[in-house]
Design a protein around this motif. Structure first.
Motif, PDB file in Angstrom:
ATOM      1  N   THR A 121       0.934  -1.225   0.165  1.00 56.29           N
ATOM      2  CA  THR A 121      -0.173  -0.023  -0.026  1.00 56.29           C
ATOM      3  C   THR A 121       0.905   1.258  -0.062  1.00 56.29           C
ATOM      4  O   THR A 121       1.970   1.202   0.510  1.00 56.29           O
ATOM      5  CB  THR A 121      -0.970   0.094   1.113  1.00 56.29           C
ATOM      6  OG1 THR A 121       0.002   0.189   2.596  1.00 56.29           O
ATOM      7  CG2 THR A 121      -1.872  -1.169   1.354  1.00 56.29           C
ATOM      8  N   VAL A 122       0.519   2.247  -0.387  1.00 52.79           N
ATOM      9  CA  VAL A 122       0.948   3.739  -0.403  1.00 52.79           C
ATOM     10  C   VAL A 122       0.019   4.638   0.123  1.00 52.79           C
ATOM     11  O   VAL A 122      -1.044   4.700  -0.206  1.00 52.79           O
ATOM     12  CB  VAL A 122       1.338   4.253  -1.969  1.00 52.79           C
ATOM     13  CG1 VAL A 122       1.702   5.631  -1.855  1.00 52.79           C
ATOM     14  CG2 VAL A 122       2.519   3.154  -2.690  1.00 52.79           C
ATOM     15  N   ASP A 123       0.460   5.306   1.091  1.00 54.39           N
ATOM     16  CA  ASP A 123      -0.594   6.028   2.053  1.00 54.39           C
ATOM     17  C   ASP A 123      -1.889   5.333   2.236  1.00 54.39           C
ATOM     18  O   ASP A 123      -2.975   5.957   2.165  1.00 54.39           O
ATOM     19  CB  ASP A 123      -0.694   7.332   1.396  1.00 54.39           C
ATOM     20  CG  ASP A 123       0.567   8.186   1.147  1.00 54.39           C
ATOM     21  OD1 ASP A 123       1.281   7.997   1.987  1.00 54.39           O
ATOM     22  OD2 ASP A 123       0.616   9.171   0.434  1.00 54.39           O
ATOM     23  N   TYR A 132       5.105   2.692 -10.322  1.00 50.61           N
ATOM     24  CA  TYR A 132       4.498   3.734  -9.872  1.00 50.61           C
ATOM     25  C   TYR A 132       5.662   4.756  -8.965  1.00 50.61           C
ATOM     26  O   TYR A 132       6.649   4.049  -8.378  1.00 50.61           O
ATOM     27  CB  TYR A 132       3.563   3.162  -8.486  1.00 50.61           C
ATOM     28  CG  TYR A 132       3.090   4.658  -7.590  1.00 50.61           C
ATOM     29  CD1 TYR A 132       1.995   5.214  -8.281  1.00 50.61           C
ATOM     30  CD2 TYR A 132       3.619   4.784  -6.658  1.00 50.61           C
ATOM     31  CE1 TYR A 132       1.322   6.228  -7.265  1.00 50.61           C
ATOM     32  CE2 TYR A 132       3.179   6.036  -6.062  1.00 50.61           C
ATOM     33  CZ  TYR A 132       1.740   6.476  -6.227  1.00 50.61           C
ATOM     34  OH  TYR A 132       1.487   7.672  -5.330  1.00 50.61           O
ATOM     35  N   VAL A 134       7.253   7.045  -6.411  1.00 51.88           N
ATOM     36  CA  VAL A 134       6.670   7.474  -5.167  1.00 51.88           C
ATOM     37  C   VAL A 134       7.393   8.789  -4.900  1.00 51.88           C
ATOM     38  O   VAL A 134       8.270   9.379  -5.185  1.00 51.88           O
ATOM     39  CB  VAL A 134       7.586   6.523  -4.123  1.00 51.88           C
ATOM     40  CG1 VAL A 134       7.405   6.790  -2.657  1.00 51.88           C
ATOM     41  CG2 VAL A 134       6.946   5.044  -4.176  1.00 51.88           C
ATOM     42  N   LYS A 135       6.655   9.610  -4.246  1.00 50.33           N
ATOM     43  CA  LYS A 135       6.910  11.042  -3.803  1.00 50.33           C
ATOM     44  C   LYS A 135       7.399  11.075  -2.279  1.00 50.33           C
ATOM     45  O   LYS A 135       6.824  10.308  -1.531  1.00 50.33           O
ATOM     46  CB  LYS A 135       5.680  11.853  -4.023  1.00 50.33           C
ATOM     47  CG  LYS A 135       5.424  11.825  -5.639  1.00 50.33           C
ATOM     48  CD  LYS A 135       4.017  12.891  -5.691  1.00 50.33           C
ATOM     49  CE  LYS A 135       3.747  12.912  -7.231  1.00 50.33           C
ATOM     50  NZ  LYS A 135       3.030  11.737  -7.777  1.00 50.33           N
ATOM     51  N   GLN A 138       5.629  10.313   1.131  1.00 53.01           N
ATOM     52  CA  GLN A 138       4.546   8.956   1.110  1.00 53.01           C
ATOM     53  C   GLN A 138       5.114   7.701   2.056  1.00 53.01           C
ATOM     54  O   GLN A 138       6.180   7.339   2.022  1.00 53.01           O
ATOM     55  CB  GLN A 138       4.247   8.556  -0.350  1.00 53.01           C
ATOM     56  CG  GLN A 138       3.668   9.600  -1.102  1.00 53.01           C
ATOM     57  CD  GLN A 138       3.184   8.999  -2.515  1.00 53.01           C
ATOM     58  OE1 GLN A 138       4.032   8.519  -3.312  1.00 53.01           O
ATOM     59  NE2 GLN A 138       1.850   9.210  -2.969  1.00 53.01           N
ATOM     60  N   ILE A 140       4.973   3.639   2.613  1.00 52.67           N
ATOM     61  CA  ILE A 140       4.657   2.414   1.827  1.00 52.67           C
ATOM     62  C   ILE A 140       4.672   1.221   3.058  1.00 52.67           C
ATOM     63  O   ILE A 140       5.400   1.394   4.027  1.00 52.67           O
ATOM     64  CB  ILE A 140       5.794   2.086   0.868  1.00 52.67           C
ATOM     65  CG1 ILE A 140       5.518   3.255  -0.220  1.00 52.67           C
ATOM     66  CG2 ILE A 140       5.617   0.685   0.271  1.00 52.67           C
ATOM     67  CD1 ILE A 140       6.413   4.549  -0.086  1.00 52.67           C
ATOM     68  N   THR A 179       9.137   5.214   4.932  1.00 55.65           N
ATOM     69  CA  THR A 179       8.646   6.464   4.397  1.00 55.65           C
ATOM     70  C   THR A 179       9.763   6.978   3.564  1.00 55.65           C
ATOM     71  O   THR A 179      11.080   6.802   3.806  1.00 55.65           O
ATOM     72  CB  THR A 179       8.350   7.273   5.604  1.00 55.65           C
ATOM     73  OG1 THR A 179       7.298   6.896   6.474  1.00 55.65           O
ATOM     74  CG2 THR A 179       7.962   8.715   5.069  1.00 55.65           C
TER      75      THR A 179
END
Length: 204
Positions: A121-123, A132, A134-135, A138, A140, A179
């Protein structure tokens, strides 16, 4: 197209171990695969061959297709920094890459599979796209219902973790989450590739 054959064979073709598992095998057979592997002289490779191999090594290290690699190259050219460094940073920022780097997976291939099978999952929201990006900021994590699986139980004990956690990650193995607290810098990324040769390959 992504390579789906024996992974250690890629390391022998590249001339460097691309995964943890490949280290031991590469020490035993540090020459290219095939019946003529022992006779191959890597030093005789021409300029084009050297640049091509560096590009291939980067592709294999992050397990991306040539089409994806071209897309990341185009994105890197639009960045504000050096194209080669920007390319590596983009590849490192992929969800599958960070799952590996955090120690939640033993290899990039396993990390890709974990993401594609919906275990990550992301956030708090399931993301099943390995590419995807990631910023920073965020979070994970492994999905709650996946945490009892044997690979994640091992990951929670730090089994797959590197000796030093990447400087841009805040990892909690016990809780199976991490994170990305800052965008990776090229000098923080350990990858056995000379990206300047990759730049020369794509700029030819």
């Amino acid at each position: 197209m992504r390579y789906t054959g024996p992974k250690v064979r890629l390391s022998r073709r590249a001339g460097v171990p691309l995964t943890r598992k490949a280290v031991r095998y590469f020490e035993e057979r540090p020459y290219p695969p095939g019946e003529h592997g022992r006779k191959t002289n890597r030093r005789q490779t021409g300029d084009y061959g050297l640049r091509l191999m560096e590009k291939q090594k980067l592709r294999w290290y992050y397990d991306v297709s040539e089409r994806q690699m071209r897309r990341y190259w185009d994105l890197a050219l639009r960045g504000t920094g050096r194209a080669g460094a920007e390319l590596v940073v983009l590849l490192e920022s992929r969800l599958a890459s960070l799952v590996l780097r955090s120690g939640l997976a033993p290899s990039i291939y396993a990390a890709r599979q974990y993401v594609a099978h919906g275990h990550i999952t992301v956030d708090g929201r399931k993301v099943d796209i390995p590419s995807y990006l990631v910023k920073p900021g965020q979070v994970i994590a492994v999905r709650e219902k996946s945490r009892r699986m044997q690979p994640f139980a091992a990951a929670s004990e730090g089994t797959y973790a590197d000796d030093r956690i990447a400087a841009y990650l805040d990892v909690n193995h016990a809780e199976l989450k991490f994170t990305l607290f800052s965008r990776p810098l090229r000098e923080q990324i350990v990858v056995p590739v000379d990206e300047q040769l990759v730049v020369e390959f794509y700029s030819r």
